[in-house]
Enzyme design. Sequence first.
Site, PDB file in Angstrom:
ATOM      1  N   SER A 133      -1.078   0.589   6.356  1.00  0.00           N
ATOM      2  CA  SER A 133      -2.038   1.578   5.878  1.00  0.00           C
ATOM      3  C   SER A 133      -2.481   2.520   6.983  1.00  0.00           C
ATOM      4  CB  SER A 133      -3.281   0.886   5.304  1.00  0.00           C
ATOM      5  OG  SER A 133      -4.223   1.876   4.934  1.00  0.00           O
ATOM      6  N   LYS A 188      -1.904  -5.585   0.714  1.00  0.00           N
ATOM      7  CA  LYS A 188      -1.874  -4.115   0.794  1.00  0.00           C
ATOM      8  C   LYS A 188      -2.143  -3.493  -0.580  1.00  0.00           C
ATOM      9  CE  LYS A 188      -1.359   0.062   2.345  1.00  0.00           C
ATOM     10  NZ  LYS A 188      -0.868   0.941   1.361  1.00  0.00           N
ATOM     11  N   HIS A 191      -5.730  -3.622  -1.100  1.00  0.00           N
ATOM     12  CA  HIS A 191      -6.309  -2.575  -0.241  1.00  0.00           C
ATOM     13  C   HIS A 191      -6.298  -1.253  -1.006  1.00  0.00           C
ATOM     14  CE1 HIS A 191      -5.697   0.934   2.338  1.00  0.00           C
ATOM     15  NE2 HIS A 191      -6.417   0.333   3.266  1.00  0.00           N
ATOM     16  N   ASN A 192      -5.166  -0.951  -1.620  1.00  0.00           N
ATOM     17  CA  ASN A 192      -5.052   0.312  -2.347  1.00  0.00           C
ATOM     18  C   ASN A 192      -5.942   0.330  -3.588  1.00  0.00           C
ATOM     19  OD1 ASN A 192      -3.118   0.792  -0.425  1.00  0.00           O
ATOM     20  ND2 ASN A 192      -1.669   1.715  -1.836  1.00  0.00           N
ATOM     21  N   GLU A 195      -9.203   1.106  -2.361  1.00  0.00           N
ATOM     22  CA  GLU A 195      -9.132   2.536  -1.988  1.00  0.00           C
ATOM     23  C   GLU A 195      -9.322   3.433  -3.224  1.00  0.00           C
ATOM     24  OE1 GLU A 195      -5.575   3.725   0.423  1.00  0.00           O
ATOM     25  OE2 GLU A 195      -5.110   5.023  -1.274  1.00  0.00           O
TER      26      GLU A 195
HETATM   27  C1  6PG Z   1      -2.581   3.867   2.839  1.00  0.00           C
HETATM   28  C2  6PG Z   1      -2.460   4.437   1.456  1.00  0.00           C
HETATM   29  C3  6PG Z   1      -1.058   4.753   1.082  1.00  0.00           C
HETATM   30  C4  6PG Z   1      -0.890   5.200  -0.361  1.00  0.00           C
HETATM   31  C5  6PG Z   1      -1.474   6.523  -0.626  1.00  0.00           C
HETATM   32  C6  6PG Z   1      -1.062   7.131  -1.958  1.00  0.00           C
HETATM   33  O1  6PG Z   1      -3.122   2.776   2.920  1.00  0.00           O
HETATM   34  O2  6PG Z   1      -2.172   4.493   3.811  1.00  0.00           O
HETATM   35  O3  6PG Z   1      -2.942   3.497   0.539  1.00  0.00           O
HETATM   36  O4  6PG Z   1      -0.281   3.602   1.277  1.00  0.00           O
HETATM   37  O5  6PG Z   1       0.453   5.273  -0.626  1.00  0.00           O
HETATM   38  O6  6PG Z   1      -2.846   6.456  -0.559  1.00  0.00           O
HETATM   39  O7  6PG Z   1      -1.391   6.326  -3.025  1.00  0.00           O
HETATM   40  P1  6PG Z   1      -1.491   6.989  -4.476  1.00  0.00           P
HETATM   41  O8  6PG Z   1      -0.451   8.075  -4.544  1.00  0.00           O
HETATM   42  O9  6PG Z   1      -1.198   5.907  -5.457  1.00  0.00           O
HETATM   43  O10 6PG Z   1      -2.860   7.550  -4.568  1.00  0.00           O
END
Ligand code: 6PG
Length: 467
Positions: A133, A188, A191-192, A195
Amino acid sequence: MSKSFFGVIGLGVMGKSLSLNIAEKGFNISVFNRTGFGEDKVVSDFINENNSFKNLSGFTDLEKFVTSLETPRKILIMIKAGNAIDSVIEQLIPLLSEGDIIIDGGNSHYLDTAKRNTLLASKKLHYVGCGISGGEEGARKGPSMMPGGHFDSYKYIAPILESISAKDKNNKPCCAYIGPEGSGHFVKMIHNGIEYAEMQLLAEVYAMLKDSRNNYEIAEILSHWNTTDLSSYLLEITIDILQKKDGEGFILDKILDKAGNKGTGSWSSKTAFDLGAVNSMMSSSVFARYISSFKDERIALSRAFNKKTISKEIAHVMALENAYRFARIINHHQGFQLIKLASIEYHWNLNLSEIARIWTNGCIIRSDFMEKSVDVFKQHDTYFDDKQIFELLKLSEESIKESIALSLTNRVAFDTFWSAYNYWISMTTENLPANLIQAQRDYFGAHTYQIKNDSLSQYYHTNWFDI
Ligand code: 6PG
């Protein structure tokens, strides 16, 4: 030239940035990118642009790339998740020897990673699913890294991963062995999911403020929040975004309100359903993105609805700040609960405090609260067991209620905040109406039910048709 210590396959944005990060740390590195598909010059351009790095070698021939690596070979694949990974693995297998290690650094689904792990283990090769990430900048300067797989393989790659990763406040690498199988990619994925909800909460805050304040004024409010315990990377970039101008106008005001996604948010939600976990905030954030994509329908329906003159009350900033604090805690709570449940289900023995620690820097959800979480999980299993946090949630009730009420008055979609509050209400309610659900299930399907204060192994059925 001597053999390379490490290899990277795939020179997309992330692959390039990680390769430069690795080269900068002094490791000899070989990079490979396919040709065709308009990518014939990707390798040569990359090598030419970075010719100051003498420890960087480029290849377009996979066999030569593999031969250039010292054994056990350590190869990081940085290509789009999905079938392309299987195809690269298939091409690599005949070129590799026992003990070599393939690392998938993309956002692969954790169940795919587990399958690939098993396949490669049967060929005496190691497979590491490594969540990475931090986006482009993180990859170049120090990402947060979540490697999962067989522990034996980690010792070979630890020196390089730990060297290129971000460092926490004690200068420890934001990289740690997560656990077996697909656990690195699982962590991960969550994590997303966190996010997604963090981003959506900020979008909903923006929605609540934007009818009564201009972008600079909103940025000022958020800048103040960022000096408090609410400080985070996502808040920081939101403040920047709000103020960025393109000529006369704000860029933000020109951006089409249709949010994209690459799948990890919806995977988190599907996984929660599979595991019987609750991640209502992540799910509502995914749905908010989906709803946004129905732009044409929204335009048509908003015109038919024709209530544009609705007069908006001005949001009480202090209440919104407390509501935001409340919702962020619930979001983190749901995310870590999901990790905990998966850890139990799959026997991964995951360390929540360590996961929080490697998320304190380099990654997208780094924040003051993540720093606090490291200590919370040293002492407790969940945030709700932390007295101070529980008290804070209790004290924030009035604020979240006020903000939700205002979202109704002002017709602002505020779903992710609502999800946070509804979860909190249910979790702090002794008697839910699920007794009625059980009775209905028993009525039409003889699914049986349990009785209050009775043995939990005892199930009953009523013949509901008897009068
Ligand atoms: C990170 C992000 C990354 C992710 C983008 C796009 O931790 O650096 O999570 O891995 O791919 O944020 O995600 P989306 O296109 O699904 O918003």
